[in-house]
Design a protein around this motif. Structure first.
Motif, PDB file in Angstrom:
ATOM      1  N   LEU A 195       0.835  -1.285   0.466  1.00 38.40           N
ATOM      2  CA  LEU A 195       0.079   0.235   0.482  1.00 38.40           C
ATOM      3  C   LEU A 195       1.089   1.056   0.248  1.00 38.40           C
ATOM      4  CD1 LEU A 195      -2.280  -0.824   2.387  1.00 38.40           C
ATOM      5  CD2 LEU A 195      -2.957  -1.124   0.047  1.00 38.40           C
ATOM      6  N   ALA A 196       0.337   2.209  -0.395  1.00 33.68           N
ATOM      7  CA  ALA A 196       0.936   3.310  -0.711  1.00 33.68           C
ATOM      8  C   ALA A 196       0.378   4.509   0.813  1.00 33.68           C
ATOM      9  CB  ALA A 196       0.121   4.519  -1.620  1.00 33.68           C
ATOM     10  N   LEU A 197       1.274   4.312   1.234  1.00 33.38           N
ATOM     11  CA  LEU A 197       1.298   4.413   3.360  1.00 33.38           C
ATOM     12  C   LEU A 197       1.639   6.709   3.440  1.00 33.38           C
ATOM     13  CD1 LEU A 197       2.041   1.854   5.166  1.00 33.38           C
ATOM     14  CD2 LEU A 197       0.500   2.157   4.149  1.00 33.38           C
ATOM     15  N   GLY A 198       1.709   6.886   2.044  1.00 37.10           N
ATOM     16  CA  GLY A 198       2.772   8.396   2.198  1.00 37.10           C
ATOM     17  C   GLY A 198       0.685   9.148   2.163  1.00 37.10           C
ATOM     18  N   THR A 199      -0.221   8.719   2.416  1.00 38.38           N
ATOM     19  CA  THR A 199      -1.324   9.850   1.961  1.00 38.38           C
ATOM     20  C   THR A 199      -1.566  11.061   3.363  1.00 38.38           C
ATOM     21  OG1 THR A 199      -2.213   8.375   0.338  1.00 38.38           O
ATOM     22  CG2 THR A 199      -3.529   9.528   1.095  1.00 38.38           C
ATOM     23  N   GLU A 200      -1.876  12.221   2.640  1.00 38.77           N
ATOM     24  CA  GLU A 200      -2.326  12.689   4.040  1.00 38.77           C
ATOM     25  C   GLU A 200      -3.521  13.690   3.928  1.00 38.77           C
ATOM     26  OE1 GLU A 200      -0.071  13.019   6.804  1.00 38.77           O
ATOM     27  OE2 GLU A 200       2.028  11.909   6.044  1.00 38.77           O
ATOM     28  N   PRO A 201      -3.620  13.922   5.151  1.00 37.29           N
ATOM     29  CA  PRO A 201      -5.166  14.966   5.087  1.00 37.29           C
ATOM     30  C   PRO A 201      -4.914  16.083   4.161  1.00 37.29           C
ATOM     31  CG  PRO A 201      -4.208  14.354   6.570  1.00 37.29           C
ATOM     32  CD  PRO A 201      -3.459  14.032   6.431  1.00 37.29           C
ATOM     33  N   PRO A 202      -6.394  16.169   3.643  1.00 35.08           N
ATOM     34  CA  PRO A 202      -6.397  17.919   2.547  1.00 35.08           C
ATOM     35  C   PRO A 202      -5.497  18.949   3.944  1.00 35.08           C
ATOM     36  CG  PRO A 202      -8.080  16.877   3.473  1.00 35.08           C
ATOM     37  CD  PRO A 202      -7.171  15.535   3.609  1.00 35.08           C
ATOM     38  N   GLU A 203      -5.604  19.827   3.146  1.00 36.73           N
ATOM     39  CA  GLU A 203      -5.012  21.099   3.762  1.00 36.73           C
ATOM     40  C   GLU A 203      -6.058  21.145   4.977  1.00 36.73           C
ATOM     41  OE1 GLU A 203      -3.448  25.373   3.645  1.00 36.73           O
ATOM     42  OE2 GLU A 203      -3.522  24.719   1.495  1.00 36.73           O
ATOM     43  N   GLY A 204      -6.228  21.994   6.047  1.00 39.85           N
ATOM     44  CA  GLY A 204      -7.105  21.743   7.492  1.00 39.85           C
ATOM     45  C   GLY A 204      -7.337  21.437   7.926  1.00 39.85           C
ATOM     46  N   VAL A 205      -7.286  19.891   7.368  1.00 37.81           N
ATOM     47  CA  VAL A 205      -7.770  19.118   8.633  1.00 37.81           C
ATOM     48  C   VAL A 205      -6.409  17.869   9.242  1.00 37.81           C
ATOM     49  CG1 VAL A 205      -8.348  16.957   8.031  1.00 37.81           C
ATOM     50  CG2 VAL A 205      -9.698  18.247   6.752  1.00 37.81           C
ATOM     51  N   ARG A 206      -6.644  17.379  10.391  1.00 37.13           N
ATOM     52  CA  ARG A 206      -5.592  17.333  10.510  1.00 37.13           C
ATOM     53  C   ARG A 206      -6.362  15.508  11.587  1.00 37.13           C
ATOM     54  NH1 ARG A 206      -7.549  20.581  14.667  1.00 37.13           N
ATOM     55  NH2 ARG A 206      -7.341  19.843  16.976  1.00 37.13           N
ATOM     56  N   VAL A 207      -5.731  14.562  11.835  1.00 38.45           N
ATOM     57  CA  VAL A 207      -6.164  13.061  11.908  1.00 38.45           C
ATOM     58  C   VAL A 207      -5.666  13.636  13.796  1.00 38.45           C
ATOM     59  CG1 VAL A 207      -5.727  10.705  11.221  1.00 38.45           C
ATOM     60  CG2 VAL A 207      -6.290  12.293   9.890  1.00 38.45           C
ATOM     61  N   VAL A 208      -6.193  12.740  14.500  1.00 43.34           N
ATOM     62  CA  VAL A 208      -6.394  12.995  16.233  1.00 43.34           C
ATOM     63  C   VAL A 208      -7.131  11.065  16.443  1.00 43.34           C
ATOM     64  CG1 VAL A 208      -6.831  13.428  17.846  1.00 43.34           C
ATOM     65  CG2 VAL A 208      -6.570  15.327  15.913  1.00 43.34           C
ATOM     66  N   ARG A 209      -5.838  10.425  17.083  1.00 44.31           N
ATOM     67  CA  ARG A 209      -5.614   9.629  17.473  1.00 44.31           C
ATOM     68  C   ARG A 209      -6.751   9.389  19.136  1.00 44.31           C
ATOM     69  NH1 ARG A 209      -2.300   4.164  18.144  1.00 44.31           N
ATOM     70  NH2 ARG A 209      -3.907   3.101  19.260  1.00 44.31           N
ATOM     71  N   VAL A 210      -7.762   8.556  19.017  1.00 46.99           N
ATOM     72  CA  VAL A 210      -8.523   9.282  20.067  1.00 46.99           C
ATOM     73  C   VAL A 210      -8.744   7.399  20.904  1.00 46.99           C
ATOM     74  CG1 VAL A 210     -11.062   8.164  20.385  1.00 46.99           C
ATOM     75  CG2 VAL A 210     -10.833   9.221  18.378  1.00 46.99           C
ATOM     76  N   THR A 211      -8.049   7.848  22.362  1.00 50.24           N
ATOM     77  CA  THR A 211      -7.891   7.541  23.502  1.00 50.24           C
ATOM     78  C   THR A 211      -8.746   7.445  24.678  1.00 50.24           C
ATOM     79  OG1 THR A 211      -6.748   9.198  23.999  1.00 50.24           O
ATOM     80  CG2 THR A 211      -5.738   7.665  22.827  1.00 50.24           C
ATOM     81  N   ASP A 212      -9.862   8.422  24.500  1.00 48.42           N
ATOM     82  CA  ASP A 212     -10.519   8.799  25.697  1.00 48.42           C
ATOM     83  C   ASP A 212     -12.200   9.127  25.533  1.00 48.42           C
ATOM     84  OD1 ASP A 212     -10.468  11.526  25.128  1.00 48.42           O
ATOM     85  OD2 ASP A 212      -9.302  12.045  26.552  1.00 48.42           O
ATOM     86  N   ARG A 213     -12.541   9.811  26.521  1.00 47.91           N
ATOM     87  CA  ARG A 213     -13.723   9.784  27.132  1.00 47.91           C
ATOM     88  C   ARG A 213     -14.145  10.875  25.822  1.00 47.91           C
ATOM     89  NH1 ARG A 213     -19.163   8.476  28.693  1.00 47.91           N
ATOM     90  NH2 ARG A 213     -18.290   7.121  30.115  1.00 47.91           N
ATOM     91  N   ALA A 214     -13.669  12.056  25.623  1.00 47.33           N
ATOM     92  CA  ALA A 214     -13.243  13.046  24.864  1.00 47.33           C
ATOM     93  C   ALA A 214     -13.213  12.892  23.322  1.00 47.33           C
ATOM     94  CB  ALA A 214     -12.541  14.342  25.256  1.00 47.33           C
ATOM     95  N   GLY A 215     -12.685  12.157  23.058  1.00 45.23           N
ATOM     96  CA  GLY A 215     -12.462  11.545  21.747  1.00 45.23           C
ATOM     97  C   GLY A 215     -13.228  10.776  21.176  1.00 45.23           C
ATOM     98  N   ALA A 216     -14.061   9.717  22.206  1.00 42.80           N
ATOM     99  CA  ALA A 216     -14.722   9.107  21.490  1.00 42.80           C
ATOM    100  C   ALA A 216     -16.280   9.979  21.338  1.00 42.80           C
ATOM    101  CB  ALA A 216     -15.171   8.091  22.824  1.00 42.80           C
ATOM    102  N   ASP A 217     -16.101  10.666  22.207  1.00 36.54           N
ATOM    103  CA  ASP A 217     -17.718  11.900  21.470  1.00 36.54           C
ATOM    104  C   ASP A 217     -17.557  12.329  20.364  1.00 36.54           C
ATOM    105  OD1 ASP A 217     -18.379  11.224  24.525  1.00 36.54           O
ATOM    106  OD2 ASP A 217     -18.465  13.528  25.203  1.00 36.54           O
TER     107      ASP A 217
END
Length: 261
Positions: free
Chosen positions: A114-136
């Motif tokens: 797979l091509a693993l270098g794909t990044e999100p579009p400008e203005g978007v960031r990817v965040v890991r969900v680890t707690d209730r706030a992220g689950a919300d």
């Protein structure tokens, strides 16, 4: 990819050899059927069967599972794959009171290809969900993307994050503070497959590469953890995207749902 060999490996590891997917879950093999039982907000159903062509055997097995799951007060799903036997099993499930949901495609890719270098579009960031706030945030994104109530998923995710955090990789894409897409990857140590689930993007952010970025993000994690394959139950909307990313369709899968009366 040797498609027949990979499908046989998937059947062996992820279906016949399925493991409980979280707290309060268990797996049983009853005759020619493997079933997964979880809490009411979890997944309950038949994940594998080796039924003979003889119709009486199939009908008896179906009736046995209906009796079991209704007896414990659970709606459940018979997860039917395109190569399962007998060939008329879907018709028999409908005759027994199941309702088929939309057909999906089981797609698999080798992580190394797979091509693993794909990044999100400008203005978007990817965040890991680890707690209730992220689950919300994740539940909010999924509710808007799919137009459904995400409360059951929210509870399921919190259970996983709290009691088995190493079994799930959950991510949410944020445009500023707005959750615009979310997805998860389920991990089963000792198997060859990491599963991609729940990828959904809110309507006004579709077609901009957010979904592709979430696939790539999870693929990078799977590669770091040593998984050989990624597998997805792809909808008709996501299948073309996944094919362009390098996923191969192996068979179909259809959820047949029996209600909790």
């Amino acid at each position: 990819m040797d498609e027949a060999a990979v499908l046989a490996l998937f059947d062996r590891e992820m279906r016949e050899g399925v493991r409980p997917d979280g707290p309060g879950s268990e797996v049983e093999r009853v005759g020619a059927v493997v079933r997964h039982m979880g809490p009411a907000h979890g997944w309950n159903g038949v994940v594998w069967s080796a039924l003979e062509e003889a119709g009486a055997d199939a009908d008896a097995a179906i009736a046995e599972q209906i009796a079991y799951f209704t007896g414990i007060g659970r709606e459940f799903e018979w997860k039917l794959y395109g190569h399962d036997l007998p060939v008329d099993l879907g018709q028999r499930l409908v005759a027994a009171g199941f309702t088929p949901e939309p057909v999906e495609t089981l797609m698999v890719a080798e992580v190394a290809g797979l091509a693993l270098g794909t990044e999100p579009p400008e203005g978007v960031r990817v965040v890991r969900v680890t707690d209730r706030a992220g689950a919300d945030l994740m539940a909010d994104a999924q509710a808007k993307a799919f137009g459904t109530d995400a409360s059951r998923f929210h509870r399921y995710l919190l259970d996983r994050l709290t009691t088995a955090p190493d079994s799930v990789v959950a991510v949410v894409a944020l445009a500023g503070d707005e959750p615009v897409s979310a997805a998860r990857m389920e991990l089963v140590p000792g198997t060859s497959f990491a599963g991609l689930w729940g990828g959904g993007t809110v309507r006004h952010w579709r077609g901009r590469g957010v979904y592709r970025a979430l696939v790539a993000h999870r693929a990078r994690v799977a590669a770091d953890l040593g998984y050989r394959y990624l597998q997805v139950d792809a909808s008709s909307q996501s299948r073309p995207i996944l094919e362009r990313l390098g996923f191969t369709p192996l068979t179909t899968t259809t959820p047949y749902v029996y209600p909790n009366h």
